[in-house]
Design a protein around this motif. Structure first.
Motif, PDB file in Angstrom:
ATOM      1  N   PHE A  44       0.834  -1.203   0.000  1.00 21.79           N
ATOM      2  CA  PHE A  44       0.000   0.000   0.000  1.00 21.79           C
ATOM      3  C   PHE A  44       0.869   1.254   0.000  1.00 21.79           C
ATOM      4  O   PHE A  44       1.912   1.304   0.663  1.00 21.79           O
ATOM      5  N   ALA A  45       0.436   2.256  -0.734  1.00 23.05           N
ATOM      6  CA  ALA A  45       1.153   3.538  -0.816  1.00 23.05           C
ATOM      7  C   ALA A  45       0.917   4.345   0.459  1.00 23.05           C
ATOM      8  O   ALA A  45      -0.090   4.171   1.151  1.00 23.05           O
ATOM      9  N   TRP A  46       1.870   5.240   0.737  1.00 23.92           N
ATOM     10  CA  TRP A  46       1.725   6.122   1.895  1.00 23.92           C
ATOM     11  C   TRP A  46       0.411   6.900   1.836  1.00 23.92           C
ATOM     12  O   TRP A  46      -0.230   7.114   2.860  1.00 23.92           O
ATOM     13  N   GLN A  47       0.004   7.304   0.645  1.00 21.86           N
ATOM     14  CA  GLN A  47      -1.237   8.080   0.524  1.00 21.86           C
ATOM     15  C   GLN A  47      -2.451   7.260   0.950  1.00 21.86           C
ATOM     16  O   GLN A  47      -3.340   7.764   1.625  1.00 21.86           O
ATOM     17  N   ALA A  48      -2.494   5.992   0.575  1.00 22.21           N
ATOM     18  CA  ALA A  48      -3.612   5.132   0.962  1.00 22.21           C
ATOM     19  C   ALA A  48      -3.658   4.945   2.475  1.00 22.21           C
ATOM     20  O   ALA A  48      -4.736   4.969   3.090  1.00 22.21           O
ATOM     21  N   ILE A  49      -2.495   4.781   3.077  1.00 21.85           N
ATOM     22  CA  ILE A  49      -2.414   4.630   4.531  1.00 21.85           C
ATOM     23  C   ILE A  49      -2.851   5.921   5.213  1.00 21.85           C
ATOM     24  O   ILE A  49      -3.621   5.901   6.180  1.00 21.85           O
ATOM     25  N   ALA A  50      -2.372   7.041   4.694  1.00 17.24           N
ATOM     26  CA  ALA A  50      -2.753   8.341   5.251  1.00 17.24           C
ATOM     27  C   ALA A  50      -4.257   8.551   5.170  1.00 17.24           C
ATOM     28  O   ALA A  50      -4.884   9.021   6.129  1.00 17.24           O
ATOM     29  N   ARG A  57      -0.323  12.506   3.885  1.00 17.49           N
ATOM     30  CA  ARG A  57       0.732  11.561   3.540  1.00 17.49           C
ATOM     31  C   ARG A  57       2.027  11.929   4.268  1.00 17.49           C
ATOM     32  O   ARG A  57       2.746  11.069   4.775  1.00 17.49           O
ATOM     33  N   GLN A  58       2.297  13.229   4.319  1.00 19.93           N
ATOM     34  CA  GLN A  58       3.516  13.687   4.983  1.00 19.93           C
ATOM     35  C   GLN A  58       3.504  13.321   6.470  1.00 19.93           C
ATOM     36  O   GLN A  58       4.525  12.910   7.022  1.00 19.93           O
ATOM     37  N   LYS A  63       5.747  10.050  10.807  1.00 23.21           N
ATOM     38  CA  LYS A  63       5.552   9.258  12.021  1.00 23.21           C
ATOM     39  C   LYS A  63       6.039   7.825  11.865  1.00 23.21           C
ATOM     40  O   LYS A  63       6.604   7.257  12.801  1.00 23.21           O
ATOM     41  N   HIS A  64       5.822   7.226  10.706  1.00 23.82           N
ATOM     42  CA  HIS A  64       6.088   5.802  10.534  1.00 23.82           C
ATOM     43  C   HIS A  64       7.147   5.480   9.483  1.00 23.82           C
ATOM     44  O   HIS A  64       7.523   4.316   9.349  1.00 23.82           O
TER      45      HIS A  64
END
Length: 67
Positions: A44-50, A57-58, A63-64
């Motif tokens: 999964f992309a950072w954007q999807a997680i965000a 996303r930033q 944080k992770h």
């Protein structure tokens, strides 16, 4: 003799609840970190997680991202 606050609550009860809240927060942080690692491992992309966390996303990367 137990101290009583102006609202009639015993202060120790409030402190126990605060300690419980702090413990729950730490557990949630651990679970979030584990799930973010799993999501990244699954591609999964950072954007999807965000988006799932309701943050930028930033913010999620800061944080992770370095763990």
């Amino acid at each position: 003799m137990a101290r009583i606050t102006a609202t009639g609550e015993q202060p120790e009860g409030v402190l126990e609840r605060l300690a419980g809240t702090a413990s729950a927060r730490r557990e949630l942080e651990r679970e979030e970190s584990a799930l973010v690692r799993r999501a990244r491992m699954e591609g999964f992309a950072w954007q999807a997680i965000a988006d799932a966390l309701g943050v930028t996303r930033q913010a999620v990367h800061k944080k992770h991202g370095k763990r």
